[in-house]
Motif scaffolding. Sequence first.
Motif, short mmCIF file in Angstrom:
data_model
loop_
_atom_site.label_atom_id
_atom_site.label_comp_id
_atom_site.label_asym_id
_atom_site.label_seq_id
_atom_site.Cartn_x
_atom_site.Cartn_y
_atom_site.Cartn_z
N VAL A 12 0.85 -1.21 0.00
CA VAL A 12 0.00 0.00 0.00
C VAL A 12 0.88 1.26 0.00
O VAL A 12 0.62 2.22 -0.73
N ARG A 13 1.95 1.24 0.79
CA ARG A 13 2.87 2.39 0.80
C ARG A 13 3.52 2.56 -0.57
O ARG A 13 3.70 3.68 -1.06
N GLU A 14 3.90 1.44 -1.20
CA GLU A 14 4.52 1.52 -2.53
C GLU A 14 3.53 2.10 -3.54
O GLU A 14 3.90 2.89 -4.41
N ALA A 15 2.27 1.70 -3.42
CA ALA A 15 1.24 2.27 -4.30
C ALA A 15 1.17 3.78 -4.10
O ALA A 15 0.94 4.54 -5.05
N GLY A 16 1.41 4.22 -2.87
CA GLY A 16 1.41 5.66 -2.57
C GLY A 16 2.48 6.41 -3.34
O GLY A 16 2.27 7.54 -3.77
N GLN A 106 -12.99 -11.83 5.24
CA GLN A 106 -13.21 -13.27 5.19
C GLN A 106 -14.72 -13.44 5.20
O GLN A 106 -15.39 -13.09 6.19
N GLY A 107 -15.26 -13.91 4.10
CA GLY A 107 -16.72 -13.89 3.95
C GLY A 107 -17.20 -12.45 4.00
O GLY A 107 -16.66 -11.59 3.32
N GLU A 108 -18.16 -12.18 4.87
CA GLU A 108 -18.72 -10.82 4.98
C GLU A 108 -18.07 -10.03 6.12
O GLU A 108 -18.55 -8.96 6.48
N ARG A 109 -16.99 -10.57 6.70
CA ARG A 109 -16.38 -9.90 7.85
C ARG A 109 -15.01 -9.34 7.49
O ARG A 109 -14.15 -10.06 6.97
N MET A 110 -14.81 -8.05 7.79
CA MET A 110 -13.50 -7.44 7.52
C MET A 110 -12.52 -7.93 8.59
O MET A 110 -12.80 -7.85 9.79
N GLU A 111 -11.35 -8.39 8.13
CA GLU A 111 -10.33 -8.86 9.07
C GLU A 111 -9.20 -7.86 9.21
O GLU A 111 -8.56 -7.76 10.25
N PHE A 112 -8.93 -7.12 8.12
CA PHE A 112 -7.80 -6.18 8.11
C PHE A 112 -8.14 -5.02 7.20
O PHE A 112 -8.80 -5.20 6.17
N GLY A 113 -7.67 -3.85 7.58
CA GLY A 113 -7.87 -2.67 6.72
C GLY A 113 -6.65 -1.78 6.75
O GLY A 113 -6.03 -1.60 7.81
N ALA A 114 -6.30 -1.21 5.60
CA ALA A 114 -5.20 -0.24 5.52
C ALA A 114 -5.62 0.89 4.59
O ALA A 114 -6.09 0.64 3.48
N VAL A 115 -5.49 2.10 5.07
CA VAL A 115 -5.81 3.30 4.26
C VAL A 115 -4.58 4.20 4.34
O VAL A 115 -4.16 4.59 5.43
N TYR A 116 -3.99 4.50 3.17
CA TYR A 116 -2.74 5.28 3.17
C TYR A 116 -2.93 6.60 2.45
O TYR A 116 -3.32 6.65 1.28
N ASP A 117 -2.65 7.69 3.17
CA ASP A 117 -2.63 9.04 2.60
C ASP A 117 -1.18 9.38 2.30
O ASP A 117 -0.41 9.73 3.20
N PRO A 118 -0.78 9.29 1.02
CA PRO A 118 0.64 9.48 0.70
C PRO A 118 1.08 10.94 0.85
O PRO A 118 2.26 11.21 1.04
N HIS A 120 0.40 13.03 3.26
CA HIS A 120 0.78 13.32 4.65
C HIS A 120 1.54 12.15 5.28
O HIS A 120 1.80 12.17 6.49
N ASP A 121 1.85 11.15 4.46
CA ASP A 121 2.50 9.93 4.96
C ASP A 121 1.77 9.38 6.19
O ASP A 121 2.38 9.10 7.22
N GLU A 122 0.46 9.25 6.08
CA GLU A 122 -0.34 8.70 7.17
C GLU A 122 -0.91 7.35 6.75
O GLU A 122 -1.70 7.27 5.80
N LEU A 123 -0.51 6.31 7.49
CA LEU A 123 -1.03 4.96 7.22
C LEU A 123 -1.94 4.55 8.38
O LEU A 123 -1.48 4.37 9.52
N PHE A 124 -3.22 4.45 8.10
CA PHE A 124 -4.21 3.99 9.08
C PHE A 124 -4.39 2.48 8.88
O PHE A 124 -4.59 2.03 7.75
N THR A 125 -4.36 1.73 9.97
CA THR A 125 -4.55 0.28 9.86
C THR A 125 -5.45 -0.22 10.98
O THR A 125 -5.58 0.44 12.03
N PHE A 133 -4.79 1.88 14.28
CA PHE A 133 -3.50 2.55 14.45
C PHE A 133 -3.27 3.60 13.35
O PHE A 133 -3.75 3.44 12.23
N LEU A 134 -2.51 4.63 13.70
CA LEU A 134 -2.03 5.59 12.71
C LEU A 134 -0.51 5.57 12.79
O LEU A 134 0.06 5.91 13.83
N ASN A 135 0.10 5.16 11.69
CA ASN A 135 1.56 4.97 11.65
C ASN A 135 2.05 4.18 12.87
O ASN A 135 3.07 4.52 13.49
N GLY A 136 1.28 3.16 13.24
CA GLY A 136 1.69 2.26 14.31
C GLY A 136 1.24 2.66 15.70
O GLY A 136 1.33 1.86 16.64
N ALA A 137 0.75 3.88 15.90
CA ALA A 137 0.30 4.32 17.24
C ALA A 137 -1.21 4.15 17.35
O ALA A 137 -1.94 4.49 16.41
N PRO A 138 -1.70 3.65 18.51
CA PRO A 138 -3.14 3.41 18.65
C PRO A 138 -3.95 4.69 18.48
O PRO A 138 -3.52 5.76 18.90
#
Length: 266
Positions: A12-16, A106-118, A120-125, A133-138
């Motif tokens: 995702v960061r590389e896509a940014g 997995q099926g209809e349930r989200m297991e993982f999410g990542a949203v990257y704003d390139p 501001h270099d902000e990665l929400f997960t 988390f935002l850049n690893g901080a809760p």
Amino acid sequence: MEKLYEQICAAVREAGTIVLQATAEGKNVREKTSRHDLVTAYDARVQRFLQERLLALLPEAGFLGEEDGGRLESASAWRFIVDPIDGTMNFIRTLRRSCISVGLAQGERMEFGAVYDPYHDELFTAVRGAGAFLNGAPIHVSDCDMAHALVYIGSSPYYPDCIPQTFALAQKLTETCSDIRRSGSAALELCDVACGRVEAYFEYRLSPWDYAAGSLIVTEAGGKISALNGEALRFDQKCSVAAANALCHAPLLQMAEQAQQQTSQN
Ligand code: IPD
Ligand code: CA
């Protein structure tokens, strides 16, 4: 799974970086479904990049992306739900308010999410059951009530039939809360709710790739998200979205119901 999630974040960061290196000439803007719905060469390019990288990480997964070439019919329970550039209009206009959104369901349930704003270099997960988390901080939603809330409105730009309810609800919110905003990237609006920068966000019609990753980020940050009628979000069809901190979600749904009654009387 932790290793897989790290690898997804790296992709995702590389896509940014592809988004950041975009040139005006290379964008090759064209209309997709209408003059409201534009697409660039980079939307397709980022999706191709992500599809290749993500399916190499989890070959048994299906892939649902905003641009052509998705594998929605995959028999697998695992599915990537991807918006290569959320906020395409902002991207075209160099407003620097766009992101890459990758959800893993997995099926209809989200297991993982990542949203990257390139920009501001902000990665929400978020990992289901393990927090957001935002850049690893809760991160956590705010505890502000509706009277003092700042609320994002989404204008469902591709669906003219949504205009009356959207602006009826926007009017109610403007009368009730602190102020409203419109930013042009649903995924980032959800992340702003999750980290407490704003209290709530709604939009009458979105596609699963707009909210798949962000929905998990909101709930893992202690927020609530549903359709505007209170039903659970669907990831297999378009849906309305109401996201908010714990205090503002019920009032938002109540105002949506009033707005609905008002517009159906007119
Ligand atoms: C759009 C953005 C926008 C929202 C639209 C979405 P796109 O996604 O999230 O904020 O209002 O409904 O479709 O087309 O830029 O990926
Ligand atoms: Ca989108």
